[in-house]
Design a protein around this motif. Structure first.
Motif, PDB file in Angstrom:
ATOM      1  N   ASN A 212       0.812  -1.214   0.000  1.00 60.48           N
ATOM      2  CA  ASN A 212       0.000   0.000   0.000  1.00 60.48           C
ATOM      3  C   ASN A 212       0.848   1.268   0.000  1.00 60.48           C
ATOM      4  O   ASN A 212       0.467   2.279  -0.589  1.00 60.48           O
ATOM      5  N   LEU A 213       1.993   1.227   0.650  1.00 58.28           N
ATOM      6  CA  LEU A 213       2.873   2.386   0.635  1.00 58.28           C
ATOM      7  C   LEU A 213       3.428   2.648  -0.770  1.00 58.28           C
ATOM      8  O   LEU A 213       3.707   3.800  -1.139  1.00 58.28           O
ATOM      9  N   LEU A 214       3.589   1.582  -1.545  1.00 50.86           N
ATOM     10  CA  LEU A 214       4.090   1.715  -2.909  1.00 50.86           C
ATOM     11  C   LEU A 214       2.983   1.974  -3.919  1.00 50.86           C
ATOM     12  O   LEU A 214       3.263   2.295  -5.082  1.00 50.86           O
ATOM     13  N   PHE A 291      -3.724   5.711   0.838  1.00 49.90           N
ATOM     14  CA  PHE A 291      -2.866   4.539   0.708  1.00 49.90           C
ATOM     15  C   PHE A 291      -1.781   4.529   1.779  1.00 49.90           C
ATOM     16  O   PHE A 291      -1.468   3.486   2.362  1.00 49.90           O
ATOM     17  N   TYR A 292      -1.204   5.704   2.043  1.00 45.57           N
ATOM     18  CA  TYR A 292      -0.178   5.788   3.086  1.00 45.57           C
ATOM     19  C   TYR A 292      -0.765   5.438   4.454  1.00 45.57           C
ATOM     20  O   TYR A 292      -0.138   4.728   5.252  1.00 45.57           O
ATOM     21  N   PHE A 293      -1.956   5.931   4.715  1.00 46.95           N
ATOM     22  CA  PHE A 293      -2.625   5.643   5.986  1.00 46.95           C
ATOM     23  C   PHE A 293      -2.874   4.145   6.137  1.00 46.95           C
ATOM     24  O   PHE A 293      -2.607   3.553   7.188  1.00 46.95           O
ATOM     25  N   SER A 294      -3.365   3.516   5.069  1.00 47.93           N
ATOM     26  CA  SER A 294      -3.627   2.082   5.096  1.00 47.93           C
ATOM     27  C   SER A 294      -2.339   1.295   5.291  1.00 47.93           C
ATOM     28  O   SER A 294      -2.289   0.344   6.078  1.00 47.93           O
ATOM     29  N   GLY A 295      -1.272   1.694   4.567  1.00 50.50           N
ATOM     30  CA  GLY A 295       0.003   0.993   4.698  1.00 50.50           C
ATOM     31  C   GLY A 295       0.571   1.076   6.096  1.00 50.50           C
ATOM     32  O   GLY A 295       1.060   0.079   6.636  1.00 50.50           O
ATOM     33  N   PHE A 298      -1.313  -1.279   8.464  1.00 50.74           N
ATOM     34  CA  PHE A 298      -0.874  -2.667   8.315  1.00 50.74           C
ATOM     35  C   PHE A 298       0.457  -2.898   9.030  1.00 50.74           C
ATOM     36  O   PHE A 298       0.644  -3.897   9.730  1.00 50.74           O
ATOM     37  N   LEU A 299       1.396  -1.970   8.848  1.00 53.57           N
ATOM     38  CA  LEU A 299       2.703  -2.121   9.481  1.00 53.57           C
ATOM     39  C   LEU A 299       2.597  -2.066  11.003  1.00 53.57           C
ATOM     40  O   LEU A 299       3.234  -2.866  11.712  1.00 53.57           O
ATOM     41  N   LEU A 300       1.771  -1.155  11.512  1.00 60.52           N
ATOM     42  CA  LEU A 300       1.596  -1.050  12.959  1.00 60.52           C
ATOM     43  C   LEU A 300       0.931  -2.293  13.537  1.00 60.52           C
ATOM     44  O   LEU A 300       1.237  -2.713  14.655  1.00 60.52           O
TER      45      LEU A 300
END
Length: 318
Positions: A212-214, A291-295, A298-300
């Motif tokens: 998602n970050l990409l 997308f950044y928020f979603s990524g 997921f990482l957190l």
């Protein structure tokens, strides 16, 4: 069974029953799905012709390569099986077939599909079919003909695969199928106990986050399709192992309680996620922030799983 130096001697004679019938069942399923895969290619044939505007001759090469390699790769399979053993060769076959189909969802032309849906599944089919046949001969002697006949009868059930494949294509398109396959593969791999299952769950969450970050980099249709496919694969992966990981970490006696908590927090995320994404778009006029928020989410969400070894040591001490 005799013993020597404290170790049991391996049982080398044909069993003609017992666990051998599970080997027959495995061979039966191999016949159902591999032959079904070959026969249902006619359905994909039409889809590929329409999508890639290819000739019948060009498209036919995909199925031809896949069908041919199931037999012609026999010598190569024999070498691989002798080096690695039937179990490892069979597992390799599973990854080749499933991996080939998953990668095929990224195809942009017929030559690409000749490799991903012809060469890879063809080699995988050969590995699965030949190792299943060899294993059957190792478990049966007196009933070898009967057991082989039962296993091969699975070819008669391939008619069930075709309508099921057609329904999936009509409802979800051929790329939606990859997510389903991903969940099945993820669950099977997690059950092999190569590593603890929460490691798979943690990895899938991290991969979802990175994907998602990409995502904002996907500025063309092929790149967007690539993002969709990989995100579907990783999402299917973590969803498949979610319940087993919950059972592993909580214990069967408390699974209802922990599943309830997990469902609650998931419901909160589903409730708040879309409005937050919409709010970010309203203020930025781009979905990049969403997308950044979603990524990041997921990482957190994977962070807590890094503390599992510490929690286990604390629990053992207590």
């Amino acid at each position: 069974m005799t013993q020597r130096a404290g170790k049991a001697q391996p049982y080398t004679e044909a069993l003609d029953g017992g666990w051998g019938w599970m080997i027959v069942f495995h061979f039966f399923l191999v016949n159902v799905f591999l032959m079904g895969m070959i026969k249902t290619f006619a359905i994909f044939f039409v889809v590929f012709q329409e999508k890639f505007e290819s000739s019948s001759e060009q498209t036919a090469w995909i199925g031809s390569i896949m069908s041919s390699l199931r037999f012609s790769a026999g010598p190569l399979v024999a070498i691989i099986s002798e080096i690695t053993g039937e179990k490892t060769a069979s597992i390799l076959g599973v990854f080749l077939v499933s991996g080939g189909y998953l990668i095929s969802s990224l195809a942009t032309n017929i030559p690409f599909l000749c490799v991903t849906m012809g060469l890879l599944p063809g080699l995988g089919s050969a590995l699965l079919y030949h190792t299943a046949a060899v294993l059957t001969t190792k478990y049966f002697k007196k009933r070898l003909a009967l057991s082989t006949a039962i296993a091969r009868s699975g070819m008669g059930l391939t008619f069930l695969i075709a309508p099921f494949t057609k329904v999936l294509i009509d409802l979800y398109d051929w790329t939606g199928i990859t997510e389903t396959v991903s969940q099945i593969i993820s669950g099977w791999v997690a059950d092999q106990n190569w590593i603890k299952r929460y490691h798979y769950h943690k990895s899938y969450l991290i991969l979802c986050g990175i994907t998602n970050l990409l995502a904002p980099l996907a500025t063309t249709f092929p790149l967007l399709m690539t993002y969709i496919v990989f995100f579907a694969i990783f999402t299917g992966g973590y969803l498949a192992v979610l319940l087993p990981v919950l059972v592993d970490l909580s214990g069967n006696s408390r699974v209802h309680r922990f599943l309830g908590f997990a469902g609650f927090f998931a419901g909160m995320a589903v409730l708040s996620g879309p409005p937050i994404a919409g709010w970010l778009y309203d203020h930025t006029q781009t979905y990049t922030g969403s997308f950044y928020f979603s990524g990041i989410c997921f990482l957190l969400s994977s962070v807590s799983l890094f503390f599992v070894p510490l929690a286990e040591r604390w629990k053992n001490r207590a």
